[in-house]
Design a protein around this motif. Structure first.
Motif, PDB file in Angstrom:
ATOM      1  N   GLN A 221       0.747  -1.528  -0.280  1.00  0.00           N
ATOM      2  CA  GLN A 221      -0.296   0.485   0.002  1.00  0.00           C
ATOM      3  C   GLN A 221       0.711   1.126   0.066  1.00  0.00           C
TER       4      GLN A 221
ATOM      5  N   TYR B 142      -2.542   0.555  -4.081  1.00  0.00           N
ATOM      6  CA  TYR B 142      -1.644  -0.616  -4.266  1.00  0.00           C
ATOM      7  C   TYR B 142      -0.173  -0.451  -5.456  1.00  0.00           C
TER       8      TYR B 142
ATOM      9  N   GLU C  43       0.284  -3.268   4.490  1.00  0.00           N
ATOM     10  CA  GLU C  43      -0.370  -1.995   4.686  1.00  0.00           C
ATOM     11  C   GLU C  43      -0.322  -1.926   5.551  1.00  0.00           C
TER      12      GLU C  43
ATOM     13  N   LEU D 260      -7.234  -2.111  -4.290  1.00  0.00           N
ATOM     14  CA  LEU D 260      -6.559  -3.438  -3.883  1.00  0.00           C
ATOM     15  C   LEU D 260      -6.935  -4.026  -5.592  1.00  0.00           C
TER      16      LEU D 260
END
Length: 190
Positions: free
Chosen positions: A46, A52, A70, A116
């Protein structure tokens, strides 16, 4: 003599049958390996903008899977594993958006990275949803451009580098003279 002839015929037919079955199973076996070779192990990270990117992409013989890195609100990085089923579910949801015209994967422009689901679809559409869908998506120039913005992996860079034409470079020899050569050829002396 008659028994030898029938025995020889039986051996010949048995050998031919074995050869044919080997060829058939060999073809289907290599096809399975080809399908499995498309599967990928991904490390997806991320960015500070919440989008992403893929930082590692490795072909795998096992099922596709991903590690998602993340940043938590306190700045620590957490990692979680995403199974092939989870990846496939996200890719299918994003593909539905592609068909509806609402997916960011087919929109022009955009900054670095994607959501994502879009990132997973951009990098692994063929292995998760099938080659026909993957090829259809790659025919969209916006999708191709967006897919390249989310993949920072060395594997991806290596693949794209090998696909480009060989460039020439100037090399200095030990004795100081220059020689023009192309990558892949050898230059000895001057």
């Amino acid at each position: 003599m008659k028994h030898l002839k029938s025995l020889a015929t039986g051996v010949m037919l048995g050998s031919m049958g074995f050869t044919v079955s080997s060829v058939i199973s060999g073809c289907s076996g290599s096809h399975q390996e080809e399908q499995q070779a498309q599967n990928k192990f991904l490390v997806i990270e991320q960015l500070s903008n919440g989008k992403y990117v893929v930082v590692e992409e490795i072909p795998t013989n096992g099922p596709s899977r991903a590690i998602i890195r993340e940043k938590n609100p306190d700045g620590t990085v957490s990692e979680r594993v995403m199974t092939e089923e989870e990846m496939k579910r996200l890719a299918e949801q994003e593909y539905q958006k592609v068909q509806n015209g609402t997916s960011e994967t087919t929109q022009p422009g955009g900054g670095e990275g994607m959501g994502l689901a879009g990132t997973i679809l951009a990098v692994a559409a063929g292995s998760l949803l099938g080659n026909m869908i993957g090829n259809a998506l790659m025919n969209n120039s916006n999708f191709r451009q967006r897919a390249s913005t989310v993949n920072r992996s060395a594997y991806s860079r290596s693949k794209s580098r090998s696909a480009t034409t060989k460039r020439s470079s100037t090399r200095k020899s030990y004795f100081g003279s220059s020689r023009r050569s192309s990558y892949g050829s050898r230059s000895f002396g001057g």
